[in-house]
Design an enzyme around this catalytic site. Structure first.
Site, PDB file in Angstrom:
ATOM      1  N   LYS A 111       0.824  -1.209   0.000  1.00  0.00           N
ATOM      2  CA  LYS A 111       0.000   0.000   0.000  1.00  0.00           C
ATOM      3  C   LYS A 111       0.863   1.265   0.000  1.00  0.00           C
ATOM      4  CE  LYS A 111      -4.330  -1.941   1.482  1.00  0.00           C
ATOM      5  NZ  LYS A 111      -5.545  -1.915   2.279  1.00  0.00           N
ATOM      6  N   LYS A 195      -4.450 -10.188  -5.894  1.00  0.00           N
ATOM      7  CA  LYS A 195      -5.629 -10.383  -5.035  1.00  0.00           C
ATOM      8  C   LYS A 195      -6.804  -9.504  -5.476  1.00  0.00           C
ATOM      9  CE  LYS A 195      -6.320  -8.336  -1.005  1.00  0.00           C
ATOM     10  NZ  LYS A 195      -7.000  -8.030   0.232  1.00  0.00           N
ATOM     11  N   LYS A 198     -11.307  -4.444  -2.959  1.00  0.00           N
ATOM     12  CA  LYS A 198     -12.340  -3.405  -3.047  1.00  0.00           C
ATOM     13  C   LYS A 198     -11.833  -2.179  -3.793  1.00  0.00           C
ATOM     14  CE  LYS A 198     -13.852  -3.788   1.699  1.00  0.00           C
ATOM     15  NZ  LYS A 198     -12.561  -3.948   2.357  1.00  0.00           N
TER      16      LYS A 198
HETATM   17  N1  AQP Z   1      -9.325 -11.426  -2.441  1.00  0.00           N
HETATM   18  C1  AQP Z   1      -9.679 -11.925  -1.266  1.00  0.00           C
HETATM   19  N2  AQP Z   1      -9.863 -13.262  -1.099  1.00  0.00           N
HETATM   20  C2  AQP Z   1     -10.229 -13.779   0.104  1.00  0.00           C
HETATM   21  N3  AQP Z   1     -10.461 -13.005   1.192  1.00  0.00           N
HETATM   22  C3  AQP Z   1     -10.290 -11.676   1.067  1.00  0.00           C
HETATM   23  N4  AQP Z   1     -10.433 -10.654   1.932  1.00  0.00           N
HETATM   24  C4  AQP Z   1     -10.143  -9.491   1.306  1.00  0.00           C
HETATM   25  N5  AQP Z   1      -9.845  -9.708   0.034  1.00  0.00           N
HETATM   26  C5  AQP Z   1      -9.914 -11.068  -0.158  1.00  0.00           C
HETATM   27  C6  AQP Z   1     -10.842 -10.811   3.313  1.00  0.00           C
HETATM   28  O1  AQP Z   1     -11.983  -9.987   3.513  1.00  0.00           O
HETATM   29  C7  AQP Z   1     -11.974  -9.530   4.857  1.00  0.00           C
HETATM   30  C8  AQP Z   1     -12.199  -8.059   4.876  1.00  0.00           C
HETATM   31  O2  AQP Z   1     -11.114  -7.398   4.272  1.00  0.00           O
HETATM   32  P1  AQP Z   1     -10.778  -5.918   4.700  1.00  0.00           P
HETATM   33  O3  AQP Z   1     -11.948  -5.074   4.458  1.00  0.00           O
HETATM   34  O4  AQP Z   1     -10.274  -5.909   6.082  1.00  0.00           O
HETATM   35  O5  AQP Z   1      -9.613  -5.407   3.826  1.00  0.00           O
HETATM   36  P2  AQP Z   1      -8.637  -6.037   2.801  1.00  0.00           P
HETATM   37  O6  AQP Z   1      -8.157  -7.383   3.202  1.00  0.00           O
HETATM   38  O7  AQP Z   1      -7.572  -5.010   2.561  1.00  0.00           O
HETATM   39  O8  AQP Z   1      -9.650  -6.176   1.609  1.00  0.00           O
HETATM   40  P3  AQP Z   1      -9.660  -5.439   0.259  1.00  0.00           P
HETATM   41  O9  AQP Z   1     -10.916  -5.867  -0.426  1.00  0.00           O
HETATM   42  O10 AQP Z   1      -8.385  -5.681  -0.479  1.00  0.00           O
HETATM   43  O11 AQP Z   1      -9.802  -3.920   0.679  1.00  0.00           O
HETATM   44  P4  AQP Z   1      -8.913  -2.665   0.274  1.00  0.00           P
HETATM   45  O12 AQP Z   1      -8.908  -2.645  -1.230  1.00  0.00           O
HETATM   46  O13 AQP Z   1      -9.660  -1.496   0.874  1.00  0.00           O
HETATM   47  O14 AQP Z   1      -7.568  -2.854   0.869  1.00  0.00           O
HETATM   48  C9  AQP Z   1     -10.628  -9.948   5.474  1.00  0.00           C
HETATM   49  O15 AQP Z   1     -10.834 -11.089   6.265  1.00  0.00           O
HETATM   50  C10 AQP Z   1      -9.795 -10.279   4.277  1.00  0.00           C
HETATM   51  O16 AQP Z   1      -8.834 -11.260   4.573  1.00  0.00           O
END
Ligand code: AQP
Length: 331
Positions: A111, A195, A198
């Protein structure tokens, strides 16, 4: 009865990756365990958020937690910033961490890279793990159901808890991660070695839980595969099709072996249509319940009651920690 804690950031629209990797699992704990599910809005502000949108996303996420089947009579559902103990313990955990271990976190490196040099990297991206440790440790958590991307965060949580316990006295239980075997890391539909996220700027890469059926169909049809037109599971050699198989497997409860047999001699076109249909059938009832909850006052009542309940448990841990550290005058 074990204690379960997990959080999701209201940093955008919930993806199929968030749902299949973590949230879908949450409902399986609620009948037998003490569950805390949190909307971690203080993690979302580690990168700039538009205030009205953040407020809205937090409420929307609460509605989605209920829509996937969480029962507020069985679980404690709350917003992180409404329980002040999170930031209080977060600061204490930050003082136990070292800059070196925080800089080694892969999510920080990924990030931070998007922000350029140190003058533009938000410091919150670096200090995020101690706050996440506090979130988990406040509830004396046994298991944290999350996606595979959170593995390193759970490890540092255990390290910080152990460091505190050995330096000041036993205050924390050491939590363990719970991930799925298949689908712990759902990949981008457009770049299947990355991965699904969001915050991906390319919306074609990410089916969202609230996408319309035709949008889901379009995204699945355009998902990157290979030219072989044969369906079998090979994460390295056939990353795109294997990712779609993992999604299909989680949605239909069929193993990847069963999927291979089912689609033997059939091409990607039919598989993609069936997958899109399965996603649409899964999301349809969730969306219906979501729109009922999101427009109700009931949702706010649940969040207010959830914050009060969470605060009671969190305060017991924090009081002990502050006493052991010499921060409070009384036990
Ligand atoms: N691609 C993924 N596959 C499986 N699990 C996932 N999680 C996130 N992406 C995947 C799981 O979703 C939960 C919530 O995630 P988060 O909101 O804490 O943030 P993150 O892991 O940083 O998810 P994003 O979607 O990638 O958000 P941004 O883009 O804002 O950083 C967690 O349990 C995570 O493991």
């Amino acid at each position: 009865m074990a204690v379960i804690f997990s959080g999701v950031q209201p940093s955008g629209t919930i993806t199929l990756g968030n749902y299949l990797g973590a949230m879908k699992n949450f409902t399986s704990y609620q009948n037998e365990h003490e569950c805390y599910f949190c909307i971690v809005n203080q993690h979302a502000i580690t990168v700039p958020q538009e205030p009205e949108q953040l407020r809205k996303n937090s409420r929307n996420l609460a509605a989605l937690y209920l829509a996937i089947g969480l029962d507020p009579d069985k679980v404690t559902l709350f917003i992180q910033s409404e329980v002040a103990e999170h930031t209080k313990l977060g600061w204490i955990m930050t003082t136990l961490a070292t800059i070196g271990e925080l800089e080694r976190m892969t999510q920080y490196k990924d990030k931070a890279q998007r922000h350029g040099n140190g003058d533009s990297i938000p410091a919150g991206l670096l200090t995020y793990p101690p706050l996440m440790a506090a979130d988990i440790l406040l509830y004396q958590t046994d298991y944290v159901p999350v996606g595979d991307d959170q593995r390193q965060h759970i490890e540092i949580t255990r390290d910080l808890a152990q460091r505190f316990n050995s330096r000041y006295g036993e205050a924390f239980k050491l939590p363990a991660i719970h991930t799925r075997e298949v689908g712990a890391r759902i990949m981008s539909l457009q770049e299947p070695k990355k991965k699904m996220s969001k915050s991906d700027a390319n919306s074609l890469a990410t089916p969202y839980l609230l996408d319309e059926p035709e949008t889901i169909l379009k995204k699945i049809k355009r998902a990157q595969t290979d030219s072989e037109n044969k369906i079998y599971y090979d994460r390295e050699g056939k990353a795109g099709i294997s990712n779609l198989m993992a999604i299909y497997s989680l949605i239909t409860d069929k193993s990847t072996d069963e999927i291979e047999q089912l689609y033997e001699g059939k091409g990607y076109g039919q598989f993609k249509n069936d997958l899109a249909e399965a996603i649409i059938e899964t999301t349809r009832p969730i969306q219906k319940r979501y729109y009922e909850f999101v427009h109700s006052d009931y949702l706010d009542q649940i969040l207010t009651a959830g914050a009060a309940k969470a605060a009671r448990k969190a305060a017991a841990t924090l009081n002990k920690v502050e006493y052991l550290m010499g921060l409070s005058r009384n036990c």
